[in-house]
Scaffold this motif. Structure first.
Motif, PDB file in Angstrom:
ATOM      1  N   UNK A  99     -94.226  62.218  77.256  1.00 52.99           N
ATOM      2  CA  UNK A  99     -92.865  61.917  76.806  1.00 52.99           C
ATOM      3  C   UNK A  99     -92.709  62.218  75.322  1.00 52.99           C
ATOM      4  N   UNK A 100     -93.760  61.792  74.574  1.00 54.89           N
ATOM      5  CA  UNK A 100     -93.730  62.001  73.117  1.00 54.89           C
ATOM      6  C   UNK A 100     -93.700  63.495  72.784  1.00 54.89           C
ATOM      7  N   UNK A 101     -94.525  64.306  73.524  1.00 56.89           N
ATOM      8  CA  UNK A 101     -94.564  65.752  73.257  1.00 56.89           C
ATOM      9  C   UNK A 101     -93.234  66.402  73.628  1.00 56.89           C
ATOM     10  N   UNK A 102     -92.571  65.909  74.691  1.00 55.25           N
ATOM     11  CA  UNK A 102     -91.254  66.444  75.073  1.00 55.25           C
ATOM     12  C   UNK A 102     -90.244  66.168  73.974  1.00 55.25           C
ATOM     13  N   UNK A 103     -90.333  64.961  73.392  1.00 52.33           N
ATOM     14  CA  UNK A 103     -89.432  64.607  72.286  1.00 52.33           C
ATOM     15  C   UNK A 103     -89.682  65.481  71.067  1.00 52.33           C
ATOM     16  N   UNK A 104     -90.984  65.752  70.801  1.00 56.72           N
ATOM     17  CA  UNK A 104     -91.348  66.598  69.657  1.00 56.72           C
ATOM     18  C   UNK A 104     -90.840  68.022  69.865  1.00 56.72           C
ATOM     19  N   UNK A 105     -90.967  68.505  71.113  1.00 54.86           N
ATOM     20  CA  UNK A 105     -90.493  69.868  71.436  1.00 54.86           C
ATOM     21  C   UNK A 105     -88.984  69.971  71.248  1.00 54.86           C
ATOM     22  N   UNK A 106     -88.254  68.926  71.689  1.00 55.34           N
ATOM     23  CA  UNK A 106     -86.799  68.940  71.547  1.00 55.34           C
ATOM     24  C   UNK A 106     -86.393  68.880  70.075  1.00 55.34           C
ATOM     25  N   UNK A 107     -87.113  68.065  69.305  1.00 47.62           N
ATOM     26  CA  UNK A 107     -86.814  67.955  67.869  1.00 47.62           C
ATOM     27  C   UNK A 107     -87.022  69.301  67.178  1.00 47.62           C
ATOM     28  N   UNK A 108     -88.099  69.997  67.556  1.00 47.70           N
ATOM     29  CA  UNK A 108     -88.368  71.324  66.978  1.00 47.70           C
ATOM     30  C   UNK A 108     -87.275  72.306  67.386  1.00 47.70           C
ATOM     31  N   UNK A 109     -86.855  72.226  68.649  1.00 43.82           N
ATOM     32  CA  UNK A 109     -85.781  73.100  69.152  1.00 43.82           C
ATOM     33  C   UNK A 109     -84.489  72.885  68.360  1.00 43.82           C
ATOM     34  N   UNK A 110     -84.253  71.631  67.976  1.00 46.24           N
ATOM     35  CA  UNK A 110     -83.046  71.316  67.197  1.00 46.24           C
ATOM     36  C   UNK A 110     -83.129  71.849  65.770  1.00 46.24           C
ATOM     37  N   UNK A 111     -84.368  71.921  65.243  1.00 42.85           N
ATOM     38  CA  UNK A 111     -84.536  72.333  63.841  1.00 42.85           C
ATOM     39  C   UNK A 111     -84.667  73.847  63.672  1.00 42.85           C
ATOM     40  N   UNK A 112     -85.355  74.507  64.608  1.00 38.94           N
ATOM     41  CA  UNK A 112     -85.591  75.952  64.484  1.00 38.94           C
ATOM     42  C   UNK A 112     -84.376  76.712  65.014  1.00 38.94           C
ATOM     43  N   UNK A 113     -83.801  77.620  64.221  1.00 35.68           N
ATOM     44  CA  UNK A 113     -82.602  78.346  64.686  1.00 35.68           C
ATOM     45  C   UNK A 113     -82.880  79.131  65.976  1.00 35.68           C
ATOM     46  N   UNK A 114     -81.896  79.190  66.860  1.00 32.19           N
ATOM     47  CA  UNK A 114     -82.035  79.890  68.146  1.00 32.19           C
ATOM     48  C   UNK A 114     -82.088  81.400  67.934  1.00 32.19           C
ATOM     49  N   UNK A 115     -81.504  81.856  66.805  1.00 34.16           N
ATOM     50  CA  UNK A 115     -81.529  83.290  66.477  1.00 34.16           C
ATOM     51  C   UNK A 115     -82.430  83.472  65.257  1.00 34.16           C
ATOM     52  N   UNK A 116     -83.376  84.411  65.337  1.00 32.57           N
ATOM     53  CA  UNK A 116     -84.340  84.583  64.240  1.00 32.57           C
ATOM     54  C   UNK A 116     -83.686  85.321  63.060  1.00 32.57           C
ATOM     55  N   UNK A 117     -84.393  85.442  61.930  1.00 32.95           N
ATOM     56  CA  UNK A 117     -83.772  86.060  60.738  1.00 32.95           C
ATOM     57  C   UNK A 117     -83.350  87.517  60.927  1.00 32.95           C
ATOM     58  N   UNK A 118     -83.830  88.172  61.981  1.00 34.89           N
ATOM     59  CA  UNK A 118     -83.511  89.580  62.207  1.00 34.89           C
ATOM     60  C   UNK A 118     -82.392  89.761  63.233  1.00 34.89           C
ATOM     61  N   UNK A 119     -81.902  88.639  63.784  1.00 35.07           N
ATOM     62  CA  UNK A 119     -80.797  88.724  64.742  1.00 35.07           C
ATOM     63  C   UNK A 119     -81.213  88.636  66.205  1.00 35.07           C
ATOM     64  N   UNK A 120     -82.519  88.450  66.480  1.00 35.57           N
ATOM     65  CA  UNK A 120     -82.981  88.356  67.864  1.00 35.57           C
ATOM     66  C   UNK A 120     -82.834  86.921  68.382  1.00 35.57           C
ATOM     67  N   UNK A 121     -82.316  86.797  69.613  1.00 39.99           N
ATOM     68  CA  UNK A 121     -82.262  85.484  70.255  1.00 39.99           C
ATOM     69  C   UNK A 121     -83.663  85.123  70.740  1.00 39.99           C
ATOM     70  N   UNK A 122     -84.053  83.905  70.525  1.00 40.51           N
ATOM     71  CA  UNK A 122     -85.380  83.484  70.973  1.00 40.51           C
ATOM     72  C   UNK A 122     -85.363  83.355  72.500  1.00 40.51           C
ATOM     73  N   UNK A 123     -86.442  83.786  73.189  1.00 44.51           N
ATOM     74  CA  UNK A 123     -86.443  83.728  74.662  1.00 44.51           C
ATOM     75  C   UNK A 123     -86.417  82.290  75.176  1.00 44.51           C
ATOM     76  N   UNK A 124     -86.070  82.149  76.444  1.00 46.59           N
ATOM     77  CA  UNK A 124     -85.949  80.825  77.082  1.00 46.59           C
ATOM     78  C   UNK A 124     -87.246  80.023  76.991  1.00 46.59           C
ATOM     79  N   UNK A 125     -88.385  80.728  77.161  1.00 39.23           N
ATOM     80  CA  UNK A 125     -89.671  80.011  77.186  1.00 39.23           C
ATOM     81  C   UNK A 125     -90.312  79.916  75.791  1.00 39.23           C
ATOM     82  N   UNK A 126     -89.518  80.125  74.738  1.00 40.04           N
ATOM     83  CA  UNK A 126     -90.053  80.111  73.367  1.00 40.04           C
ATOM     84  C   UNK A 126     -90.607  78.722  73.035  1.00 40.04           C
TER      85      UNK A 126
END
Length: 342
Positions: free
Chosen positions: A1-28
């Motif tokens: 549960x804790x790792x799922x929360x950590x993964x979600x928190x990281x997902x919220x902080x890391x932009x979905x689009x990288x600095x070059x304009x690429x969308x991060x894949x679903x399994x990123x």
């Protein structure tokens, strides 16, 4: 549960689009990336200060042992275009030929060339927001111009699939049509001779050279390939044709290209051998041709290739010595063999 929360928190902080304009894949893996990038950011900051000192004054980039060492440790994005242009000879070519790029675009029409390039436009980086129709500016037009100009410039090559991905990365880094054209010329004309010619002899030769290097350095992998009658081109052709674009993570590819522009095509062998050596045990588990092909896809994913700074250190230690003369001899031998086969 804790790792799922950590993964979600990281997902919220890391932009979905990288600095070059690429969308991060679903399994990123956002959590693993955040952990890596927090360390890498400190390295980037340190390197950026050193690069600013090295390049202060705004003159040309001169090749030296110091520059080679700096490049192997990574060129900051803000200096990348200037460094690539300098070390590859592209800047010198552009300076010697003012107005040449524009003249190529205004030259006589070539319908078959235009059609070949146009066909690949929508297939080039559909996961990059800057290459989508409707984006402002849309880089598809820039990409089309660079490839069209190159096709007119080098009629022996014209346009070949794979060049679209390479030119696309050049545009994302330089943000300049003309600089991208001259860097493409450095790659196709000098650094990777005969990779994109109609016969693709240079490309086929280098795939055979990799096979010979694996035979010497990683004989168990060569024996596995031989026992299944599997040609190297089936598992590594994309590594060579696209110079690892859409094979390895973006930042890792750009770090490889930093060295490719400065040290030449030998770098491709270093990267390929490192990937194979690092995952030799995994590859040797394969029991069929589809299994081997799948393993070669697997080895281009995961933390080993995402952590680009460590990865780049490995490519200069893991494969051992790769002399320029030794590569030249292998190329000569493999090329003669291919020509004899017709």
């Amino acid at each position: 549960m804790e790792s799922a929360g950590r993964a979600q928190a990281a997902r919220d902080r890391v932009p979905r689009i990288d600095p070059y304009g690429f969308e991060r894949p679903e399994d990123f893996d956002y959590a693993a990336y955040e952990e890596f990038f927090s360390t890498y950011l400190a390295i980037l900051t340190r390197r950026a200060i050193k690069w600013s000192r090295l390049l202060k004054g705004g003159g040309g980039v001169q090749k030296s042992m110091t520059l080679k060492r700096y490049i192997r440790k990574g060129v900051p994005l803000e200096h990348r275009a200037r460094v690539w242009m300098g070390v590859s000879g592209a800047q010198a070519q552009m300076d010697r030929n003012p107005g040449y790029y524009r003249r190529l675009l205004q030259g006589e029409r070539d319908d078959s060339l235009e059609e070949a390039i146009r066909t690949d436009m929508n297939r080039t980086f559909p996961d990059n927001v800057r290459f989508r129709k409707g984006s402002e500016p849309c880089l598809q037009r820039t990409l089309y111009n660079v490839l069209l100009a190159y096709g007119h410039h080098n009629r022996g090559v014209g346009y070949c699939q794979g060049m679209n991905f390479i030119a696309g990365y050049l545009i994302l880094v330089t943000r300049s049509e003309e600089e991208s054209f001259w860097l493409l010329d450095a790659l196709v004309g000098r650094i990777l001779p005969d990779y994109y010619s109609p016969s693709m002899l240079g490309l086929k030769t280098d795939q055979e050279v990799l096979g010979e290097l694996v035979r010497t350095k990683l004989p168990a992998v060569a024996a596995l390939m031989d026992s299944h009658g599997l040609l190297w081109t089936l598992v590594v052709s994309r590594w060579f044709i696209c110079l690892f674009v859409d094979v390895l993570p973006v930042e890792t590819v750009l770090r490889i290209w930093d060295c490719l522009f400065n040290e030449g095509s030998k770098i491709i062998f270093r990267v390929a051998l490192t990937l194979i050596k690092q995952h030799q045990a995994l590859i040797l588990e394969a029991t069929s041709v589809p299994d081997i092909c799948e393993k070669f896809k697997e080895i281009t994913r995961g933390s080993f290739v995402t952590e680009c700074h460590t990865f780049m250190q490995k490519i200069f230690s893991e494969p051992g010595s790769l002399s320029r003369a030794g590569i030249a001899r292998l190329r000569e031998r493999c090329r003669a063999r291919l020509l004899a086969q017709g």
